[in-house]
Design an enzyme around this catalytic site. Structure first.
Site, PDB file in Angstrom:
ATOM      1  N   HIS A 132       0.943  -1.251   0.053  1.00 40.07           N
ATOM      2  CA  HIS A 132      -0.046  -0.138   0.132  1.00 40.07           C
ATOM      3  C   HIS A 132       0.886   1.299  -0.026  1.00 40.07           C
ATOM      4  CE1 HIS A 132      -3.599  -2.575   0.068  1.00 40.07           C
ATOM      5  NE2 HIS A 132      -3.795  -2.608   1.329  1.00 40.07           N
ATOM      6  N   HIS A 206      -9.702   2.135  -0.099  1.00 44.54           N
ATOM      7  CA  HIS A 206      -9.670   0.970   0.818  1.00 44.54           C
ATOM      8  C   HIS A 206     -10.887   1.077   1.933  1.00 44.54           C
ATOM      9  CE1 HIS A 206      -7.866  -1.942   3.404  1.00 44.54           C
ATOM     10  NE2 HIS A 206      -6.968  -2.430   2.289  1.00 44.54           N
ATOM     11  N   GLU A 342     -11.453  -3.767  -3.108  1.00 42.13           N
ATOM     12  CA  GLU A 342     -10.209  -2.689  -3.859  1.00 42.13           C
ATOM     13  C   GLU A 342     -10.255  -3.091  -5.095  1.00 42.13           C
ATOM     14  OE1 GLU A 342      -6.982  -3.724  -0.877  1.00 42.13           O
ATOM     15  OE2 GLU A 342      -8.359  -4.589   0.034  1.00 42.13           O
TER      16      GLU A 342
HETATM   17  C1  GLA Z   1      -5.094  -5.135   1.885  1.00 43.56           C
HETATM   18  C2  GLA Z   1      -4.292  -6.122   2.209  1.00 43.56           C
HETATM   19  C3  GLA Z   1      -4.579  -7.121   3.551  1.00 43.56           C
HETATM   20  C4  GLA Z   1      -4.344  -5.899   4.786  1.00 43.56           C
HETATM   21  C5  GLA Z   1      -5.075  -4.796   4.424  1.00 43.56           C
HETATM   22  C6  GLA Z   1      -5.008  -3.997   5.352  1.00 43.56           C
HETATM   23  O1  GLA Z   1      -6.272  -5.442   1.671  1.00 43.56           O
HETATM   24  O2  GLA Z   1      -4.612  -7.191   1.137  1.00 43.56           O
HETATM   25  O3  GLA Z   1      -3.742  -8.117   3.507  1.00 43.56           O
HETATM   26  O4  GLA Z   1      -2.941  -5.662   4.683  1.00 43.56           O
HETATM   27  O5  GLA Z   1      -4.921  -4.135   3.194  1.00 43.56           O
HETATM   28  O6  GLA Z   1      -5.100  -4.246   6.708  1.00 43.56           O
END
Ligand code: GLA
Length: 384
Positions: A132, A206, A342
């Protein structure tokens, strides 16, 4: 000619008219202060209202969706997005509640990629991989906001300039995200970006949803349908192996509506390594064309959410790492109390030549559009 309404009824109507006008919500954008970051930077809160009185609140810190208030089957407004009451909550947040994620949403293996013969090193902030956008991704910076009403719909334009080498990524990247909240209860997110050096980019939102209401239970009884025949299986650190696997015969088959909780504890190796659903689905549609990614229904509230996107993939994450942090109005968000859809390019695309490219070059323009559309349905979804 004889009037159809009596004089006394006409008088009541005249007196009540201003009140009635007031009671009908109008589309609009309102801006307020949301406080300051620890560094003293001001954060604004924008409230986007549509003609049904449904509201979306967004802050300039991380371009985060703070709340989405939409009606249930009985017409009652309820907040279906997880979030916090203040900036400090968002600064401490490790679960990515509601932000625009970038530069690279999801993971890049070992925090390394090579572009045009040059290798770039990024922060390894998740099990030895980059997640991210790194330590201070787009979720943790303050964007510049501007509200407006365009064609009757409330809109917020957010911009951010990510400098060359920020979090290790090459190129000055200028990013624009436009949130529009329509009278059809659609939260439309339009992204665009340009760079002055070749770089990689994978933007997403997100937001965590709970259609029964944020902070009032888990999401295991939501019915999920995902428009995907294949997914990208991952290794133990959630990096795709490169395979595109058929969902048929696996607990990741959401081609027909399934309760999220029905198979989540099955001893399927992908669910064990992901601690539940945390996978990228390969959408049955052309990349670049707006099409259905998923639809979700929650039967107690009657709320339904459809997700449309131009992206080739969607990460369905069942909130497996939510840890009970206290969110809005003092409500806790335990494990699986929210889910994310997402919309994205596939994880680790910079190291997977077989995946659709995430490279952006000078002169090119990155665009993506995603729509989260809310509605209500009477009765159980399967009986449609
Ligand atoms: C994304 C990732 C997850 C986790 C979340 C945040 O969706 O794929 O594994 O890290 O973000 O907690």
């Amino acid at each position: 000619m004889r009037s159809l309404i009596s004089p006394s009824f006409a008088l009541i109507l005249c007196l009540a008219a201003p009140l009635l006008v007031h009671a009908v919500p109008r589309s609009g954008v309102d801006k307020q202060s949301f406080g300051k970051t620890a560094d003293g930077v001001s954060v604004d809160l924008y409230t986007l209202t549509n003609k049904h009185g449904a509201k979306v609140k967004i802050i300039t810190y991380g371009a985060r969706v703070v709340s989405i208030e939409v009606r249930d089957r009985a017409g009652k407004l309820g907040d279906v997005a997880l979030g916090y009451d203040d900036v400090l909550g968002y600064e401490k947040d490790s679960s990515y509640l509601g932000p625009i994620v970038g530069r690279y949403g999801n993971r890049i293996a070992k925090g390394r990629f090579t572009l045009d013969g040059q290798t770039y090193t990024l922060a390894t902030n998740n099990n030895g991989n980059h997640l991210h956008g790194g330590l201070r991704g787009f979720d943790k910076v303050v964007w510049t906001g501007k509200g407006s009403v365009v064609a009757g719909a409330a809109r917020l334009r957010l911009t951010y300039l990510s400098k060359d080498q920020e979090e290790g990524y090459p190129g000055n990247l200028s990013v624009t995200v436009i949130y529009t909240w329509t009278d059809r209860n659609e939260l439309k997110i339009e992204y665009s970006a340009q760079t002055d050096k070749p770089t990689v980019l994978n933007l997403t939102n997100h937001a965590y949803f709970n259609l029964a209401g944020a902070g009032v239970g888990d999401i295991l009884n939501h019915e999920m349908r995902i428009n995907a025949l294949r997914f990208t299986p991952t290794d133990a650190t959630s990096i795709p192996t490169g395979e595109l696997r058929n969902v048929k015969g696996t607990p990741l088959d959401f081609t027909s509506a399934q309760l999220v909780g029905a198979r989540i504890e099955e001893k399927y190796e992908q669910l064990i390594s992901g601690a539940g659903y945390d996978h990228n689905f390969v959408l049955n549609k052309l990349s670049g064309k707006l099409g259905l990614a998923a639809e979700v229904y929650e039967s107690t509230s009657g709320r339904m959410m459809r997700v449309y996107t131009t992206e080739p993939g969607v990460q369905f994450y069942s909130g497996n790492f939510l840890n009970g942090a206290i969110g809005k109005q003092g409500l806790a968000y335990p494990r699986r109390s929210g889910f994310c859809l997402e919309t994205q390019h596939y994880p680790d695309s910079p190291n997977k030549p077989g995946f659709p490219s995430t490279v952006l070059r000078p002169g090119g323009r990155y665009t993506q559009t995603t729509i989260y559309q809310f509605s209500v349905r009477k009765g159980r979804y399967r009986e449609r």
